[in-house]
Motif scaffolding. Sequence first.
Motif, PDB file in Angstrom:
ATOM      1  N   GLN A  54       0.804  -1.216   0.000  1.00  0.00           N
ATOM      2  CA  GLN A  54       0.000   0.000   0.000  1.00  0.00           C
ATOM      3  C   GLN A  54       0.838   1.267   0.000  1.00  0.00           C
ATOM      4  OE1 GLN A  54      -2.894  -0.100   3.115  1.00  0.00           O
ATOM      5  NE2 GLN A  54      -3.599  -2.141   2.567  1.00  0.00           N
ATOM      6  N   LEU A  75       1.612   7.307   0.268  1.00  0.00           N
ATOM      7  CA  LEU A  75       0.529   6.462  -0.208  1.00  0.00           C
ATOM      8  C   LEU A  75       0.102   6.962  -1.571  1.00  0.00           C
ATOM      9  CD1 LEU A  75      -1.677   6.120   3.014  1.00  0.00           C
ATOM     10  CD2 LEU A  75       0.064   4.547   2.153  1.00  0.00           C
ATOM     11  N   GLY A  76      -0.381   6.044  -2.408  1.00  0.00           N
ATOM     12  CA  GLY A  76      -0.845   6.404  -3.736  1.00  0.00           C
ATOM     13  C   GLY A  76      -2.134   5.687  -4.056  1.00  0.00           C
ATOM     14  N   THR A  77      -2.819   6.199  -5.056  1.00  0.00           N
ATOM     15  CA  THR A  77      -4.050   5.578  -5.521  1.00  0.00           C
ATOM     16  C   THR A  77      -3.908   5.282  -7.010  1.00  0.00           C
ATOM     17  OG1 THR A  77      -5.036   7.732  -6.018  1.00  0.00           O
ATOM     18  CG2 THR A  77      -5.483   6.799  -3.841  1.00  0.00           C
ATOM     19  N   SER A  78      -4.718   4.369  -7.489  1.00  0.00           N
ATOM     20  CA  SER A  78      -4.706   4.066  -8.923  1.00  0.00           C
ATOM     21  C   SER A  78      -5.369   5.202  -9.662  1.00  0.00           C
ATOM     22  CB  SER A  78      -5.457   2.770  -9.206  1.00  0.00           C
ATOM     23  OG  SER A  78      -4.757   1.691  -8.638  1.00  0.00           O
ATOM     24  N   VAL A  84      -0.064   5.349 -10.969  1.00  0.00           N
ATOM     25  CA  VAL A  84      -0.190   5.508  -9.524  1.00  0.00           C
ATOM     26  C   VAL A  84      -0.085   7.007  -9.251  1.00  0.00           C
ATOM     27  CG1 VAL A  84       0.786   4.948  -7.268  1.00  0.00           C
ATOM     28  CG2 VAL A  84       0.888   3.270  -9.108  1.00  0.00           C
ATOM     29  N   ASP A  87      -1.142  10.282  -3.048  1.00  0.00           N
ATOM     30  CA  ASP A  87      -2.264  10.616  -2.174  1.00  0.00           C
ATOM     31  C   ASP A  87      -1.784  11.471  -1.005  1.00  0.00           C
ATOM     32  OD1 ASP A  87      -4.815  10.626  -0.969  1.00  0.00           O
ATOM     33  OD2 ASP A  87      -4.302   8.854   0.214  1.00  0.00           O
TER      34      ASP A  87
END
Length: 176
Positions: A54, A75-78, A84, A87
């Motif tokens: 994560q 942290l990253g999101t799709s 990526v 976040d």
Amino acid sequence: MAHERIDILTEVAVAATPPHGALSMLFKVDTDDDHSWPPADWEALWVRPESDGQAYRILSIPLLVFGIAVDDLVLGTSGPEGNVVFDRKVESGGHSTIRIFIDHQAEEDILSFRIAAIIDEVEAAGCVVRRTGWDLIVAVDIPTLDAYEHVYDDCLIPRGEAGELTVESACMTFDT
């Protein structure tokens, strides 16, 4: 120097062979009110996924993004197209990032000599630099307080007082 507006500054993610196991993460860049500076809306940095799947460890020196440094945990999101997207930062890795803006009013041969001398001095202090081809900006990863003090005391302060450069703190983790 005029800049063409680009969507994503990808020089790190495209120009270099990625470090083993690294992914490119996109970071939104804060721009001025008329979106003329910096010349990109996004910056791509190399990150390595942590074992938990994560979080990601920053591997690249940010050139345009504030508040991020090498070895930070984020942290990253799709995002769209499988990217990526950054976040938030969850842990500092202990490094700092500064940007050096080199005065471009000098003649080309003086500029080349000045840039090389600054980079040599910064690297001799144990720091790593990142440059682009579109401006006289050097992003610097400063790994320790000793390196920070050496870079500022021996290189940046004297050169700043001489009018050769200005410095911007992009992500400071050291108490000075």
